[in-house]
Design a protein around this motif. Structure first.
Motif, PDB file in Angstrom:
ATOM      1  N   ARG A  93       0.837  -1.197   0.000  1.00 31.85           N
ATOM      2  CA  ARG A  93       0.000   0.000   0.000  1.00 31.85           C
ATOM      3  C   ARG A  93       0.874   1.250   0.000  1.00 31.85           C
ATOM      4  NH1 ARG A  93      -4.680  -1.637   4.453  1.00 31.85           N
ATOM      5  NH2 ARG A  93      -5.675  -3.245   3.191  1.00 31.85           N
ATOM      6  N   ASP A  94       0.283   2.344  -0.421  1.00 35.12           N
ATOM      7  CA  ASP A  94       1.003   3.618  -0.449  1.00 35.12           C
ATOM      8  C   ASP A  94       1.065   4.236   0.935  1.00 35.12           C
ATOM      9  OD1 ASP A  94       1.481   3.414  -3.108  1.00 35.12           O
ATOM     10  OD2 ASP A  94      -0.039   4.849  -3.731  1.00 35.12           O
ATOM     11  N   PHE A  95       2.232   4.727   1.269  1.00 39.77           N
ATOM     12  CA  PHE A  95       2.416   5.555   2.451  1.00 39.77           C
ATOM     13  C   PHE A  95       2.555   6.994   1.973  1.00 39.77           C
ATOM     14  CE2 PHE A  95       2.800   1.714   4.572  1.00 39.77           C
ATOM     15  CZ  PHE A  95       3.024   1.884   5.933  1.00 39.77           C
ATOM     16  N   THR A  96       1.788   7.886   2.548  1.00 41.73           N
ATOM     17  CA  THR A  96       1.810   9.283   2.123  1.00 41.73           C
ATOM     18  C   THR A  96       2.526  10.139   3.154  1.00 41.73           C
ATOM     19  OG1 THR A  96      -0.273   9.015   0.928  1.00 41.73           O
ATOM     20  CG2 THR A  96       0.419  11.260   1.440  1.00 41.73           C
ATOM     21  N   ALA A  98       3.843  14.251   3.906  1.00 44.90           N
ATOM     22  CA  ALA A  98       3.484  15.601   3.476  1.00 44.90           C
ATOM     23  C   ALA A  98       4.235  16.637   4.303  1.00 44.90           C
ATOM     24  CB  ALA A  98       1.982  15.827   3.614  1.00 44.90           C
ATOM     25  N   SER A  99       4.492  17.778   3.663  1.00 42.70           N
ATOM     26  CA  SER A  99       5.091  18.933   4.330  1.00 42.70           C
ATOM     27  C   SER A  99       4.204  20.146   4.076  1.00 42.70           C
ATOM     28  CB  SER A  99       6.502  19.194   3.791  1.00 42.70           C
ATOM     29  OG  SER A  99       6.992  20.436   4.276  1.00 42.70           O
ATOM     30  N   ARG A 100       3.615  20.663   5.150  1.00 44.47           N
ATOM     31  CA  ARG A 100       2.761  21.841   4.982  1.00 44.47           C
ATOM     32  C   ARG A 100       3.583  23.060   4.568  1.00 44.47           C
ATOM     33  NH1 ARG A 100      -1.407  21.624  10.162  1.00 44.47           N
ATOM     34  NH2 ARG A 100      -2.452  19.646   9.563  1.00 44.47           N
ATOM     35  N   GLU A 101       4.789  23.173   5.152  1.00 36.88           N
ATOM     36  CA  GLU A 101       5.602  24.342   4.855  1.00 36.88           C
ATOM     37  C   GLU A 101       5.996  24.401   3.380  1.00 36.88           C
ATOM     38  OE1 GLU A 101       8.928  24.554   7.406  1.00 36.88           O
ATOM     39  OE2 GLU A 101       7.747  24.717   9.244  1.00 36.88           O
ATOM     40  N   LEU A 102       6.337  23.240   2.835  1.00 39.29           N
ATOM     41  CA  LEU A 102       6.758  23.188   1.427  1.00 39.29           C
ATOM     42  C   LEU A 102       5.590  22.924   0.490  1.00 39.29           C
ATOM     43  CD1 LEU A 102      10.053  21.091   1.794  1.00 39.29           C
ATOM     44  CD2 LEU A 102       9.819  23.588   1.610  1.00 39.29           C
ATOM     45  N   ASN A 103       4.409  22.642   1.079  1.00 38.47           N
ATOM     46  CA  ASN A 103       3.230  22.326   0.268  1.00 38.47           C
ATOM     47  C   ASN A 103       3.486  21.139  -0.659  1.00 38.47           C
ATOM     48  OD1 ASN A 103       0.556  22.634  -0.521  1.00 38.47           O
ATOM     49  ND2 ASN A 103       1.090  23.985  -2.228  1.00 38.47           N
ATOM     50  N   ILE A 104       4.099  20.097  -0.089  1.00 33.77           N
ATOM     51  CA  ILE A 104       4.425  18.895  -0.853  1.00 33.77           C
ATOM     52  C   ILE A 104       3.755  17.692  -0.199  1.00 33.77           C
ATOM     53  CG2 ILE A 104       6.271  17.305  -1.523  1.00 33.77           C
ATOM     54  CD1 ILE A 104       8.133  19.694  -1.733  1.00 33.77           C
ATOM     55  N   GLU A 105       3.151  16.879  -1.002  1.00 35.26           N
ATOM     56  CA  GLU A 105       2.574  15.611  -0.545  1.00 35.26           C
ATOM     57  C   GLU A 105       3.016  14.526  -1.516  1.00 35.26           C
ATOM     58  OE1 GLU A 105      -1.865  13.916  -0.408  1.00 35.26           O
ATOM     59  OE2 GLU A 105      -1.504  15.497   1.090  1.00 35.26           O
ATOM     60  N   HIS A 106       3.530  13.436  -0.966  1.00 38.29           N
ATOM     61  CA  HIS A 106       4.108  12.413  -1.835  1.00 38.29           C
ATOM     62  C   HIS A 106       3.733  11.027  -1.323  1.00 38.29           C
ATOM     63  CE1 HIS A 106       6.783  10.678  -4.762  1.00 38.29           C
ATOM     64  NE2 HIS A 106       7.515  10.085  -3.829  1.00 38.29           N
ATOM     65  N   GLY A 107       3.309  10.148  -2.235  1.00 42.11           N
ATOM     66  CA  GLY A 107       2.964   8.771  -1.882  1.00 42.11           C
ATOM     67  C   GLY A 107       4.033   7.804  -2.352  1.00 42.11           C
ATOM     68  N   MET A 208      11.324 -11.813   9.286  1.00 46.32           N
ATOM     69  CA  MET A 208      11.255 -10.753   8.284  1.00 46.32           C
ATOM     70  C   MET A 208      11.197  -9.397   8.972  1.00 46.32           C
ATOM     71  SD  MET A 208      11.207 -12.001   5.138  1.00 46.32           S
ATOM     72  CE  MET A 208      10.218 -11.036   3.999  1.00 46.32           C
ATOM     73  N   PRO A 209      11.566  -8.321   8.272  1.00 43.73           N
ATOM     74  CA  PRO A 209      11.548  -6.988   8.894  1.00 43.73           C
ATOM     75  C   PRO A 209      10.146  -6.586   9.328  1.00 43.73           C
ATOM     76  CG  PRO A 209      11.828  -6.827   6.511  1.00 43.73           C
ATOM     77  CD  PRO A 209      12.004  -8.273   6.866  1.00 43.73           C
ATOM     78  N   GLN A 210      10.047  -6.028  10.512  1.00 41.18           N
ATOM     79  CA  GLN A 210       8.765  -5.614  11.060  1.00 41.18           C
ATOM     80  C   GLN A 210       8.366  -4.201  10.627  1.00 41.18           C
ATOM     81  OE1 GLN A 210       6.941  -7.982  12.904  1.00 41.18           O
ATOM     82  NE2 GLN A 210       8.643  -9.247  12.145  1.00 41.18           N
ATOM     83  N   TYR A 211       9.268  -3.523   9.952  1.00 39.68           N
ATOM     84  CA  TYR A 211       8.993  -2.176   9.478  1.00 39.68           C
ATOM     85  C   TYR A 211       8.728  -2.204   7.974  1.00 39.68           C
ATOM     86  CZ  TYR A 211      10.789  -0.826  14.022  1.00 39.68           C
ATOM     87  OH  TYR A 211      10.972  -0.697  15.368  1.00 39.68           O
ATOM     88  N   PRO A 212       8.034  -1.201   7.443  1.00 39.19           N
ATOM     89  CA  PRO A 212       7.727  -1.200   6.004  1.00 39.19           C
ATOM     90  C   PRO A 212       8.986  -1.232   5.133  1.00 39.19           C
ATOM     91  CG  PRO A 212       6.400   0.431   7.166  1.00 39.19           C
ATOM     92  CD  PRO A 212       7.418  -0.068   8.147  1.00 39.19           C
ATOM     93  N   ILE A 213       8.877  -1.940   4.029  1.00 40.75           N
ATOM     94  CA  ILE A 213       9.936  -1.980   3.027  1.00 40.75           C
ATOM     95  C   ILE A 213       9.492  -1.073   1.883  1.00 40.75           C
ATOM     96  CG2 ILE A 213      11.229  -3.444   1.421  1.00 40.75           C
ATOM     97  CD1 ILE A 213      10.423  -5.823   3.261  1.00 40.75           C
ATOM     98  N   TYR A 214      10.199   0.024   1.671  1.00 43.12           N
ATOM     99  CA  TYR A 214       9.793   0.979   0.644  1.00 43.12           C
ATOM    100  C   TYR A 214      10.183   0.450  -0.734  1.00 43.12           C
ATOM    101  CZ  TYR A 214       8.703   4.121   4.432  1.00 43.12           C
ATOM    102  OH  TYR A 214       8.147   4.674   5.557  1.00 43.12           O
ATOM    103  N   VAL A 215       9.168   0.255  -1.571  1.00 42.94           N
ATOM    104  CA  VAL A 215       9.365  -0.393  -2.868  1.00 42.94           C
ATOM    105  C   VAL A 215      10.399   0.320  -3.734  1.00 42.94           C
ATOM    106  CG1 VAL A 215       8.220  -1.036  -5.032  1.00 42.94           C
ATOM    107  CG2 VAL A 215       7.092  -1.478  -2.829  1.00 42.94           C
ATOM    108  N   PRO A 216      10.411   1.674  -3.831  1.00 46.21           N
ATOM    109  CA  PRO A 216      11.401   2.319  -4.692  1.00 46.21           C
ATOM    110  C   PRO A 216      12.851   2.062  -4.288  1.00 46.21           C
ATOM    111  CG  PRO A 216       9.621   3.843  -4.174  1.00 46.21           C
ATOM    112  CD  PRO A 216       9.455   2.653  -3.283  1.00 46.21           C
TER     113      PRO A 216
END
Length: 338
Positions: A93-96, A98-107, A208-216
């Motif tokens: 699943r996507d993890f999103t 965001a930075s309000r100061e930079l106005n950036i949101e990334h999944g 296995m790792p208990q933390y998310p594995i970021y696909v990229p």
């Protein structure tokens, strides 16, 4: 004639042959006589039990040539995917962020170890001799399990899943395993799958790792394996997709193969199969090919049959069909067009 039936202890030598020939990644068929013996005994006990609700039963079926007595395939149902222990998967699943100061949101897609599917019914262990691939008998081996669920619905969950074997090359190398699991076990993919079949996927999953594995952050070859089907698993996927199963956000934690999901009541062979009454006959003016099963438990049988028009509840079957199904005049049967 080929018939699908519950496994018997006398099938052990032939079942081990099927296990030896099965696709790498089919961990429910370990090439080990003691484990297979335990599986057979567990299956026979499950068929013999008076079950009133979903439990921890396993139902193992074999496809037998009634002329040669050779087994040509096998398949299995686990009433509960995690019987007595968690059933681990990777949730994609996507993890999103965001930075309000930079106005950036990334999944970003991430894989997380989970037990979400533990309570579902699981189809597994499908193997058929290569000459019978892409024939009606592979449909029988896969879909007759669904007719069994239809006849004995109280034994199973409201949703059914199956894991399709993920990609590995001709040398048994899995890019997904090499990028993920191998770092935690230092085992080749084939050996990890073998241990999973002999022991339990739980002890491997818990390392296995208990933390998310970021696909990229994975190598591209591993990313390409997420949800990718092994070529030899395509037919199993296609059959169940036609049944109404769909891919979801879960993949296998070893090879990244897709998980298929369906609500039990919506599966084609369950929702649209017809119940009828066996009527022995000598002449059948065949107009269609059907999967036909009885509605017994320990004596469950299913075949492929060319039948005439189905008039009302009467289903005309010739002597060979009746013998294969172990039915007589008036016995209930269930059928669905191939």
């Amino acid at each position: 004639m080929l018939v699908l039936r519950p496994v018997e202890l006398t099938d052990l030598p032939q079942l081990q042959r099927l296990a030896r020939e099965s696709l790498v990644g089919v961990t429910s068929l370990p090439d080990d006589s003691e484990r297979l013996r335990e599986k057979i005994l567990g299956s026979r006990a499950s068929f013999d039990q008076d079950v009133q609700h979903q439990g921890t039963e396993n139902y193992l079926f074999v496809l037998e040539d009634l002329t040669t007595r050779r087994l040509a395939g096998c398949s299995e149902i686990l009433a509960t995917a995690g019987p007595g222990e968690p059933f681990y998967s990777l949730r994609n699943r996507d993890f999103t962020s965001a930075s309000r100061e930079l106005n950036i949101e990334h999944g970003v897609s991430a894989l997380s170890l989970c037990q979400d599917l533990s309570a579902h019914t699981l189809l597994r262990g499908l193997h058929i001799d290569p000459p019978l691939s892409r024939t009606a008998y592979c449909e029988l081996l896969s879909r007759a399990r669904l007719l069994f669920i239809a006849a004995h619905a109280r034994r199973f969950a409201e949703a059914v899943i199956t894991e399709i074997v993920g990609f590995s090359d001709d040398q048994g190398q899995s890019p997904f395993w090499d990028a993920v699991g191998k770092h935690f076990f230092d085992l080749p993919y084939v050996e990890a799958e073998r241990l999973c079949g002999l022991e339990s996927r739980t002890f491997l999953a818990e390392l296995m790792p208990q933390y998310p594995i970021y696909v990229p952050m994975l190598p591209q070859a591993a990313q390409d394996c997420i949800g990718r089907i092994h070529p030899d698993g395509q037919e199993a996927f296609d059959i169940l997709e036609r049944e109404g199963f769909e891919t979801n956000s879960y993949v296998d934690l070893f090879d990244g193969g897709p998980t298929l999901y369906a609500r039990t009541a919506n599966i084609r062979s369950i929702a649209h199969s017809q119940r009828g009454i066996a009527q022995p006959g000598t002449i059948i003016d065949a107009t269609g090919t059907y999967l036909v099963s009885n509605e017994f438990l320990g004596d469950y049988r299913a075949i492929v049959a060319d039948l005439g028009p189905i008039a009302g509840q009467s289903v005309t079957l010739d002597a060979a069909m009746c013998a294969a199904l172990k039915v007589t005049a008036g016995s209930p049967v269930r059928l669905i067009a191939l």
